[in-house]
Write an enzyme that holds these catalytic residues in place. Structure first.
Site, PDB file in Angstrom:
ATOM      1  N   LYS A  37      52.259  35.066  33.908  1.00 49.73           N
ATOM      2  CA  LYS A  37      53.424  34.830  33.056  1.00 49.73           C
ATOM      3  C   LYS A  37      53.444  35.865  31.935  1.00 49.73           C
ATOM      4  CE  LYS A  37      53.693  30.023  34.233  1.00 49.73           C
ATOM      5  NZ  LYS A  37      53.678  28.633  33.841  1.00 49.73           N
ATOM      6  N   HIS A  63      53.724  29.947  29.111  1.00 51.61           N
ATOM      7  CA  HIS A  63      54.330  31.005  28.296  1.00 51.61           C
ATOM      8  C   HIS A  63      54.017  30.776  26.817  1.00 51.61           C
ATOM      9  CE1 HIS A  63      56.810  31.341  31.991  1.00 51.61           C
ATOM     10  NE2 HIS A  63      56.753  32.633  31.705  1.00 51.61           N
ATOM     11  N   SER A 104      60.975  31.482  31.816  1.00 47.72           N
ATOM     12  CA  SER A 104      60.113  30.524  31.133  1.00 47.72           C
ATOM     13  C   SER A 104      60.881  29.226  30.972  1.00 47.72           C
ATOM     14  CB  SER A 104      59.716  31.069  29.757  1.00 47.72           C
ATOM     15  OG  SER A 104      59.237  30.032  28.927  1.00 47.72           O
ATOM     16  N   GLN A 105      60.282  28.108  31.362  1.00 50.35           N
ATOM     17  CA  GLN A 105      60.951  26.822  31.168  1.00 50.35           C
ATOM     18  C   GLN A 105      61.112  26.505  29.686  1.00 50.35           C
ATOM     19  OE1 GLN A 105      58.753  23.969  33.539  1.00 50.35           O
ATOM     20  NE2 GLN A 105      60.024  24.414  35.330  1.00 50.35           N
ATOM     21  N   GLY A 106      60.171  26.942  28.868  1.00 51.88           N
ATOM     22  CA  GLY A 106      60.230  26.649  27.438  1.00 51.88           C
ATOM     23  C   GLY A 106      61.091  27.604  26.629  1.00 51.88           C
TER      24      GLY A 106
END
Length: 135
Positions: A37, A63, A104-106
């Site tokens: 990542k 991340h 990135s999911q965040g």
């Protein structure tokens, strides 16, 4: 010198130090090989100056782990950090190949075209591919 002049001189010195700290931040710091990542980080000095850097480490699960690690480094230099997004990097040094993809999911998806331009400053002889496919 009066108080105002001393304060003004001190602020100019601090600003110069943060500009020098920003100039010393490497544009790219990624793992030497593998799939991992990455995050794009906007590093900001005490004034209006900033630059985007790329960080990616195989030993980080999330991340946010990458961002938090680097944010601490930047804080010690008197700099602020913001993360506009991330993704993944495939790094194959034997083939001189980098692939930038995913999100990135965040933090959301980084601008992979900008990431490619930044990576090319450290890896000018690499083939760098970008893709919006995959996670």
């Amino acid at each position: 010198m009066n108080r105002f002049q001393l304060l003004s001189k001190g602020l100019r010195l601090i600003h110069k130090m943060s500009e020098e700290a920003l100039a010393g931040v490497p544009l790219v710091h990624i793992s030497p090989e593998g799939i991992f990542k990455y995050v794009m980080i906007n590093v900001i000095d005490g004034g209006d100056a900033s630059k985007a850097v790329i960080r990616g480490f195989a030993d980080c699960t999330w991340h946010a782990d990458i961002f938090e690690r680097e944010e601490e480094v930047f804080k010690k230099l008197g700099l602020r950090a913001e993360c506009p997004g991330g993704g993944r990097i495939e790094h194959n040094p034997d083939k001189k190949y980098l692939k930038v993809y995913g999100y990135s999911q965040g933090f959301g998806k980084a601008d992979h075209a900008q990431t490619k331009r930044i990576l090319a400053t450290k890896y000018p002889d690499y083939t760098i591919e970008i893709s919006d496919e995959g996670y």
